[in-house]
Design a protein around this motif. Sequence first.
Motif, PDB file in Angstrom:
ATOM      1  N   LYS A  14     -34.999 -48.422-101.881  1.00  0.00           N
ATOM      2  CA  LYS A  14     -34.411 -48.735-100.582  1.00  0.00           C
ATOM      3  C   LYS A  14     -32.890 -48.815-100.710  1.00  0.00           C
ATOM      4  O   LYS A  14     -32.367 -49.646-101.447  1.00  0.00           O
ATOM      5  N   PHE A  15     -32.213 -47.933 -99.986  1.00  0.00           N
ATOM      6  CA  PHE A  15     -30.753 -47.947 -99.952  1.00  0.00           C
ATOM      7  C   PHE A  15     -30.321 -49.089 -99.042  1.00  0.00           C
ATOM      8  O   PHE A  15     -30.812 -49.217 -97.927  1.00  0.00           O
ATOM      9  N   PRO A  16     -29.403 -49.952 -99.500  1.00  0.00           N
ATOM     10  CA  PRO A  16     -29.028 -51.121 -98.688  1.00  0.00           C
ATOM     11  C   PRO A  16     -28.311 -50.734 -97.402  1.00  0.00           C
ATOM     12  O   PRO A  16     -27.571 -49.749 -97.349  1.00  0.00           O
ATOM     13  N   PRO A  87     -26.367 -40.905 -94.309  1.00  0.00           N
ATOM     14  CA  PRO A  87     -26.753 -40.949 -92.896  1.00  0.00           C
ATOM     15  C   PRO A  87     -25.711 -40.245 -92.037  1.00  0.00           C
ATOM     16  O   PRO A  87     -24.560 -40.081 -92.462  1.00  0.00           O
ATOM     17  N   PRO A  88     -26.083 -39.852 -90.830  1.00  0.00           N
ATOM     18  CA  PRO A  88     -25.092 -39.245 -89.942  1.00  0.00           C
ATOM     19  C   PRO A  88     -24.054 -40.289 -89.530  1.00  0.00           C
ATOM     20  O   PRO A  88     -24.305 -41.492 -89.574  1.00  0.00           O
ATOM     21  N   THR A  89     -22.885 -39.825 -89.146  1.00  0.00           N
ATOM     22  CA  THR A  89     -21.831 -40.718 -88.691  1.00  0.00           C
ATOM     23  C   THR A  89     -22.213 -41.311 -87.346  1.00  0.00           C
ATOM     24  O   THR A  89     -22.546 -40.580 -86.409  1.00  0.00           O
ATOM     25  N   GLN A 100     -32.057 -47.560 -87.025  1.00  0.00           N
ATOM     26  CA  GLN A 100     -33.456 -47.551 -87.450  1.00  0.00           C
ATOM     27  C   GLN A 100     -33.536 -47.194 -88.923  1.00  0.00           C
ATOM     28  O   GLN A 100     -32.648 -46.533 -89.461  1.00  0.00           O
ATOM     29  N   TRP A 101     -34.609 -47.661 -89.545  1.00  0.00           N
ATOM     30  CA  TRP A 101     -34.883 -47.286 -90.925  1.00  0.00           C
ATOM     31  C   TRP A 101     -35.570 -45.929 -90.922  1.00  0.00           C
ATOM     32  O   TRP A 101     -36.366 -45.634 -90.035  1.00  0.00           O
ATOM     33  N   THR A 102     -35.242 -45.109 -91.894  1.00  0.00           N
ATOM     34  CA  THR A 102     -35.866 -43.803 -92.042  1.00  0.00           C
ATOM     35  C   THR A 102     -36.314 -43.655 -93.489  1.00  0.00           C
ATOM     36  O   THR A 102     -35.775 -44.312 -94.380  1.00  0.00           O
ATOM     37  N   SER A 103     -37.294 -42.804 -93.707  1.00  0.00           N
ATOM     38  CA  SER A 103     -37.801 -42.643 -95.072  1.00  0.00           C
ATOM     39  C   SER A 103     -38.308 -41.229 -95.306  1.00  0.00           C
ATOM     40  O   SER A 103     -38.592 -40.489 -94.361  1.00  0.00           O
ATOM     41  N   VAL A 104     -38.411 -40.892 -96.580  1.00  0.00           N
ATOM     42  CA  VAL A 104     -38.963 -39.597 -96.983  1.00  0.00           C
ATOM     43  C   VAL A 104     -39.670 -39.796 -98.321  1.00  0.00           C
ATOM     44  O   VAL A 104     -39.269 -40.618 -99.136  1.00  0.00           O
ATOM     45  N   GLU A 105     -40.739 -39.035 -98.507  1.00  0.00           N
ATOM     46  CA  GLU A 105     -41.507 -39.123 -99.746  1.00  0.00           C
ATOM     47  C   GLU A 105     -40.994 -38.110-100.760  1.00  0.00           C
ATOM     48  O   GLU A 105     -40.644 -36.984-100.415  1.00  0.00           O
ATOM     49  N   ILE A 124     -42.679 -41.447-104.777  1.00  0.00           N
ATOM     50  CA  ILE A 124     -41.553 -42.354-104.538  1.00  0.00           C
ATOM     51  C   ILE A 124     -41.226 -42.278-103.058  1.00  0.00           C
ATOM     52  O   ILE A 124     -41.200 -41.192-102.476  1.00  0.00           O
ATOM     53  N   LEU A 125     -40.969 -43.414-102.445  1.00  0.00           N
ATOM     54  CA  LEU A 125     -40.543 -43.455-101.053  1.00  0.00           C
ATOM     55  C   LEU A 125     -39.072 -43.854-101.028  1.00  0.00           C
ATOM     56  O   LEU A 125     -38.703 -44.916-101.516  1.00  0.00           O
ATOM     57  N   LEU A 126     -38.215 -42.956-100.502  1.00  0.00           N
ATOM     58  CA  LEU A 126     -36.802 -43.254-100.325  1.00  0.00           C
ATOM     59  C   LEU A 126     -36.608 -43.773 -98.905  1.00  0.00           C
ATOM     60  O   LEU A 126     -37.102 -43.171 -97.954  1.00  0.00           O
ATOM     61  N   VAL A 127     -35.881 -44.894 -98.771  1.00  0.00           N
ATOM     62  CA  VAL A 127     -35.697 -45.546 -97.471  1.00  0.00           C
ATOM     63  C   VAL A 127     -34.210 -45.808 -97.247  1.00  0.00           C
ATOM     64  O   VAL A 127     -33.525 -46.299 -98.157  1.00  0.00           O
ATOM     65  N   GLY A 128     -33.705 -45.479 -96.050  1.00  0.00           N
ATOM     66  CA  GLY A 128     -32.315 -45.731 -95.715  1.00  0.00           C
ATOM     67  C   GLY A 128     -32.166 -46.080 -94.247  1.00  0.00           C
ATOM     68  O   GLY A 128     -33.024 -45.756 -93.432  1.00  0.00           O
ATOM     69  N   TYR A 129     -31.068 -46.741 -93.899  1.00  0.00           N
ATOM     70  CA  TYR A 129     -30.826 -47.192 -92.524  1.00  0.00           C
ATOM     71  C   TYR A 129     -29.821 -46.262 -91.847  1.00  0.00           C
ATOM     72  O   TYR A 129     -28.773 -45.937 -92.409  1.00  0.00           O
TER      73      TYR A 129
END
Length: 132
Positions: A14-16, A87-89, A100-105, A124-129
């Motif tokens: 999870k990216f902070p 993330p987009p600007t 929102q939180w988004t994720s990809v496997e 692995i699940l990558l998660v970012g806001y």
Amino acid sequence: MGVVRPVRPDVVIKFPKAEAEGEEESGKTLGIIVGCLALEDPKKGGAGSYTVTIDSQNPSAKHFSLTPASGTLAPGVEQRVEFSFTPPTAVNEGGIEVGQWTSVEVEVRGKGGWNGDVETSWKILLVGYINV
């Protein structure tokens, strides 16, 4: 028609979320270590290989990247695989933060080494806001 249970990933990265005004969310890099075991008897082991793939069918995949995506490792060698989240600007008009939180496997596949030609895999699940 039956109920299908979701498959849990083996690892969640999870990216902070940026907490302070103006704090950058892009450019964050986190990683894992992949390696090949070195056995005391070199006749029983050998080099191993790995591949790491992001689920390109997921629309959120465009916000995540990785390097290196594959490699070959001699016994006793480790390699760091870096995951980045960009993330987009965000356009913040009116002072209200919406996101929102988004994720990809991601799938990591390993083959060779002491295990011979047997292939193993991990999810692995990558998660970012994302601020929108």
